[in-house]
Write a protein that holds these residues in place. Sequence first.
Motif, PDB file in Angstrom:
ATOM      1  N   ALA A 194       2.969   5.850  -2.942  1.00 53.01           N
ATOM      2  CA  ALA A 194       4.127   6.619  -3.386  1.00 53.01           C
ATOM      3  C   ALA A 194       4.100   6.794  -4.908  1.00 53.01           C
ATOM      4  O   ALA A 194       4.379   7.878  -5.420  1.00 53.01           O
ATOM      5  CB  ALA A 194       5.413   5.949  -2.946  1.00 53.01           C
ATOM      6  N   LYS A 195       3.731   5.727  -5.631  1.00 55.87           N
ATOM      7  CA  LYS A 195       3.637   5.807  -7.092  1.00 55.87           C
ATOM      8  C   LYS A 195       2.550   6.794  -7.500  1.00 55.87           C
ATOM      9  O   LYS A 195       2.743   7.608  -8.398  1.00 55.87           O
ATOM     10  CB  LYS A 195       3.347   4.427  -7.681  1.00 55.87           C
ATOM     11  CG  LYS A 195       3.262   4.420  -9.183  1.00 55.87           C
ATOM     12  CD  LYS A 195       3.052   3.025  -9.717  1.00 55.87           C
ATOM     13  CE  LYS A 195       3.016   3.051 -11.235  1.00 55.87           C
ATOM     14  NZ  LYS A 195       2.917   1.712 -11.803  1.00 55.87           N
ATOM     15  N   LYS A 201       1.150  12.044  -9.851  1.00 54.23           N
ATOM     16  CA  LYS A 201       0.434  13.314  -9.702  1.00 54.23           C
ATOM     17  C   LYS A 201       1.397  14.488  -9.759  1.00 54.23           C
ATOM     18  O   LYS A 201       1.142  15.493 -10.429  1.00 54.23           O
ATOM     19  CB  LYS A 201      -0.343  13.310  -8.372  1.00 54.23           C
ATOM     20  CG  LYS A 201      -1.188  14.517  -8.161  1.00 54.23           C
ATOM     21  CD  LYS A 201      -2.318  14.562  -9.158  1.00 54.23           C
ATOM     22  CE  LYS A 201      -3.280  15.701  -8.853  1.00 54.23           C
ATOM     23  NZ  LYS A 201      -4.297  15.824  -9.884  1.00 54.23           N
ATOM     24  N   ARG A 202       2.541  14.353  -9.079  1.00 55.21           N
ATOM     25  CA  ARG A 202       3.520  15.440  -9.029  1.00 55.21           C
ATOM     26  C   ARG A 202       4.179  15.664 -10.388  1.00 55.21           C
ATOM     27  O   ARG A 202       4.316  16.798 -10.846  1.00 55.21           O
ATOM     28  CB  ARG A 202       4.591  15.124  -7.981  1.00 55.21           C
ATOM     29  CG  ARG A 202       5.676  16.171  -7.864  1.00 55.21           C
ATOM     30  CD  ARG A 202       6.667  15.847  -6.757  1.00 55.21           C
ATOM     31  NE  ARG A 202       7.118  14.482  -6.729  1.00 55.21           N
ATOM     32  CZ  ARG A 202       8.148  14.007  -7.432  1.00 55.21           C
ATOM     33  NH1 ARG A 202       8.836  14.796  -8.212  1.00 55.21           N
ATOM     34  NH2 ARG A 202       8.509  12.745  -7.338  1.00 55.21           N
ATOM     35  N   LEU A 203       4.579  14.587 -11.051  1.00 60.24           N
ATOM     36  CA  LEU A 203       5.312  14.720 -12.307  1.00 60.24           C
ATOM     37  C   LEU A 203       4.434  15.065 -13.504  1.00 60.24           C
ATOM     38  O   LEU A 203       4.820  15.855 -14.360  1.00 60.24           O
ATOM     39  CB  LEU A 203       6.075  13.418 -12.610  1.00 60.24           C
ATOM     40  CG  LEU A 203       7.223  13.062 -11.689  1.00 60.24           C
ATOM     41  CD1 LEU A 203       7.768  11.692 -12.039  1.00 60.24           C
ATOM     42  CD2 LEU A 203       8.319  14.106 -11.787  1.00 60.24           C
ATOM     43  N   PHE A 204       3.247  14.431 -13.581  1.00 63.63           N
ATOM     44  CA  PHE A 204       2.432  14.550 -14.786  1.00 63.63           C
ATOM     45  C   PHE A 204       1.047  15.133 -14.547  1.00 63.63           C
ATOM     46  O   PHE A 204       0.281  15.292 -15.488  1.00 63.63           O
ATOM     47  CB  PHE A 204       2.279  13.174 -15.442  1.00 63.63           C
ATOM     48  CG  PHE A 204       3.582  12.462 -15.651  1.00 63.63           C
ATOM     49  CD1 PHE A 204       4.544  12.969 -16.504  1.00 63.63           C
ATOM     50  CD2 PHE A 204       3.863  11.292 -14.969  1.00 63.63           C
ATOM     51  CE1 PHE A 204       5.748  12.319 -16.682  1.00 63.63           C
ATOM     52  CE2 PHE A 204       5.060  10.620 -15.149  1.00 63.63           C
ATOM     53  CZ  PHE A 204       6.012  11.146 -16.006  1.00 63.63           C
ATOM     54  N   ASN A 205       0.714  15.428 -13.285  1.00 57.24           N
ATOM     55  CA  ASN A 205      -0.601  15.931 -12.918  1.00 57.24           C
ATOM     56  C   ASN A 205      -1.720  15.011 -13.411  1.00 57.24           C
ATOM     57  O   ASN A 205      -2.729  15.452 -13.948  1.00 57.24           O
ATOM     58  CB  ASN A 205      -0.813  17.360 -13.428  1.00 57.24           C
ATOM     59  CG  ASN A 205      -1.965  18.038 -12.729  1.00 57.24           C
ATOM     60  OD1 ASN A 205      -2.274  17.731 -11.577  1.00 57.24           O
ATOM     61  ND2 ASN A 205      -2.619  18.955 -13.420  1.00 57.24           N
ATOM     62  N   ASN A 209       0.826  -1.214   0.000  1.00 58.01           N
ATOM     63  CA  ASN A 209       0.000   0.000   0.000  1.00 58.01           C
ATOM     64  C   ASN A 209       0.858   1.261   0.000  1.00 58.01           C
ATOM     65  O   ASN A 209       0.520   2.238  -0.655  1.00 58.01           O
ATOM     66  CB  ASN A 209      -0.943   0.001   1.201  1.00 58.01           C
ATOM     67  CG  ASN A 209      -2.048  -1.020   1.068  1.00 58.01           C
ATOM     68  OD1 ASN A 209      -2.376  -1.451  -0.034  1.00 58.01           O
ATOM     69  ND2 ASN A 209      -2.611  -1.416   2.185  1.00 58.01           N
ATOM     70  N   LYS A 210       1.963   1.245   0.732  1.00 59.50           N
ATOM     71  CA  LYS A 210       2.860   2.404   0.751  1.00 59.50           C
ATOM     72  C   LYS A 210       3.498   2.620  -0.610  1.00 59.50           C
ATOM     73  O   LYS A 210       3.630   3.753  -1.071  1.00 59.50           O
ATOM     74  CB  LYS A 210       3.943   2.220   1.815  1.00 59.50           C
ATOM     75  CG  LYS A 210       3.457   2.423   3.216  1.00 59.50           C
ATOM     76  CD  LYS A 210       4.586   2.288   4.208  1.00 59.50           C
ATOM     77  CE  LYS A 210       4.111   2.472   5.629  1.00 59.50           C
ATOM     78  NZ  LYS A 210       5.214   2.389   6.588  1.00 59.50           N
ATOM     79  N   LYS A 211       3.886   1.526  -1.278  1.00 58.48           N
ATOM     80  CA  LYS A 211       4.496   1.638  -2.609  1.00 58.48           C
ATOM     81  C   LYS A 211       3.496   2.176  -3.628  1.00 58.48           C
ATOM     82  O   LYS A 211       3.825   3.017  -4.454  1.00 58.48           O
ATOM     83  CB  LYS A 211       5.046   0.291  -3.063  1.00 58.48           C
ATOM     84  CG  LYS A 211       6.307  -0.112  -2.361  1.00 58.48           C
ATOM     85  CD  LYS A 211       6.852  -1.405  -2.904  1.00 58.48           C
ATOM     86  CE  LYS A 211       8.139  -1.775  -2.198  1.00 58.48           C
ATOM     87  NZ  LYS A 211       8.729  -2.997  -2.752  1.00 58.48           N
TER      88      LYS A 211
END
Length: 67
Positions: free
Chosen positions: A10-11, A16-20, A5-7
């Motif tokens: 994180a993905k 979301k951060r890189l490609f929105n 679940n953490k992995k």
Amino acid sequence: MKILNKKLRAKELRIKRLFNLSMEEYNLLGNVCAICGRTGKTREIAVDHDHKTGEIRGRLCMRCNKG
């Protein structure tokens, strides 16, 4: 189970951060290279995007992405 679940979380945050993109939007892009048709069985298929505008163009395997 918690590690998985953490992995996944994180993905999701990285996408979301890189490609929105949400995970639903990311999954809709598929896991097949738009140029050669390879699937991402051994390595993940990269999100092809314009670095200036951020526009998503599709998914590419590592070979096509470097070419």
